[in-house]
Design a protein around this motif. Sequence first.
Motif, PDB file in Angstrom:
ATOM      1  N   LYS A 191       1.989   6.672  -7.069  1.00  0.00           N
ATOM      2  CA  LYS A 191       0.997   7.593  -7.495  1.00  0.00           C
ATOM      3  C   LYS A 191       1.190   8.936  -7.039  1.00  0.00           C
ATOM      4  O   LYS A 191       0.698   9.816  -8.211  1.00  0.00           O
ATOM      5  CB  LYS A 191      -0.942   7.363  -6.356  1.00  0.00           C
ATOM      6  CG  LYS A 191      -1.505   8.096  -7.081  1.00  0.00           C
ATOM      7  CD  LYS A 191      -2.990   7.694  -6.271  1.00  0.00           C
ATOM      8  CE  LYS A 191      -3.889   7.960  -6.694  1.00  0.00           C
ATOM      9  NZ  LYS A 191      -5.300   7.247  -5.904  1.00  0.00           N
ATOM     10  N   ALA A 192       1.880   9.740  -5.922  1.00  0.00           N
ATOM     11  CA  ALA A 192       2.287  11.002  -5.748  1.00  0.00           C
ATOM     12  C   ALA A 192       3.723  11.161  -6.663  1.00  0.00           C
ATOM     13  O   ALA A 192       3.887  12.241  -7.345  1.00  0.00           O
ATOM     14  CB  ALA A 192       3.083  10.574  -4.428  1.00  0.00           C
TER      15      ALA A 192
ATOM     16  N   ARG B 238       0.744  -1.391  -0.267  1.00  0.00           N
ATOM     17  CA  ARG B 238       0.133  -0.044  -0.128  1.00  0.00           C
ATOM     18  C   ARG B 238       1.058   1.481   0.060  1.00  0.00           C
ATOM     19  O   ARG B 238       0.750   1.930  -0.313  1.00  0.00           O
ATOM     20  CB  ARG B 238      -0.387   0.431   1.743  1.00  0.00           C
ATOM     21  CG  ARG B 238      -2.171  -1.268   0.865  1.00  0.00           C
ATOM     22  CD  ARG B 238      -3.158  -0.677   2.190  1.00  0.00           C
ATOM     23  NE  ARG B 238      -3.871  -1.975   2.386  1.00  0.00           N
ATOM     24  CZ  ARG B 238      -4.423  -2.600   3.247  1.00  0.00           C
ATOM     25  NH1 ARG B 238      -4.874  -1.527   4.351  1.00  0.00           N
ATOM     26  NH2 ARG B 238      -6.106  -3.256   2.775  1.00  0.00           N
ATOM     27  N   ILE B 239       1.898   1.600   0.602  1.00  0.00           N
ATOM     28  CA  ILE B 239       3.070   2.375   1.039  1.00  0.00           C
ATOM     29  C   ILE B 239       3.433   2.885  -0.295  1.00  0.00           C
ATOM     30  O   ILE B 239       3.306   3.876  -1.140  1.00  0.00           O
ATOM     31  CB  ILE B 239       3.531   2.216   1.934  1.00  0.00           C
ATOM     32  CG1 ILE B 239       3.081   2.238   3.484  1.00  0.00           C
ATOM     33  CG2 ILE B 239       4.796   3.381   2.054  1.00  0.00           C
ATOM     34  CD1 ILE B 239       3.428   1.888   4.408  1.00  0.00           C
TER      35      ILE B 239
ATOM     36  N   GLY C 229       1.252   3.945  -2.922  1.00  0.00           N
ATOM     37  CA  GLY C 229       0.920   5.646  -2.676  1.00  0.00           C
ATOM     38  C   GLY C 229       1.768   6.361  -3.480  1.00  0.00           C
ATOM     39  O   GLY C 229       1.693   7.895  -3.597  1.00  0.00           O
ATOM     40  N   GLU C 230       3.321   5.762  -3.116  1.00  0.00           N
ATOM     41  CA  GLU C 230       4.164   6.553  -3.794  1.00  0.00           C
ATOM     42  C   GLU C 230       4.412   6.233  -4.875  1.00  0.00           C
ATOM     43  O   GLU C 230       4.844   7.538  -5.496  1.00  0.00           O
ATOM     44  CB  GLU C 230       5.420   5.944  -3.534  1.00  0.00           C
ATOM     45  CG  GLU C 230       6.076   6.290  -1.550  1.00  0.00           C
ATOM     46  CD  GLU C 230       7.390   5.384  -1.369  1.00  0.00           C
ATOM     47  OE1 GLU C 230       7.383   4.394  -1.835  1.00  0.00           O
ATOM     48  OE2 GLU C 230       7.310   5.671  -0.060  1.00  0.00           O
TER      49      GLU C 230
END
Length: 102
Positions: A46-47, A39-40, A43-44
């Motif tokens: 996506k950022a 998940r992390i 998220g990275e």
Amino acid sequence: MTYKSTFQDRAAQAAQAKQKALEQLQSRPPVDEKLAAERIAAGEEKAAAKAQKAAAKKAEREAGKEAQAADAAAKAAAAAPKSEAELKAARDARYAKRKARR
């Protein structure tokens, strides 16, 4: 007769609610480290994609501004007063055109 709760009643209710919340928290399954890492990472990614898209959009905007500035400069150069040689050449061309018509 209405029942009025005493301080002891309210304190007991608060203690029961606190105990119930603690039990619910303890009964939760443990966090899966692999899933959390995925998940992390997602998220990275996506950022990073968002930042790259923003940078591309900014570069496109700046390129548009540069193109507008170049266009404005070209228009200003075309509208600028011509030199004596250019004016004389244009006058001579008009004269030659008139002579050719006769």
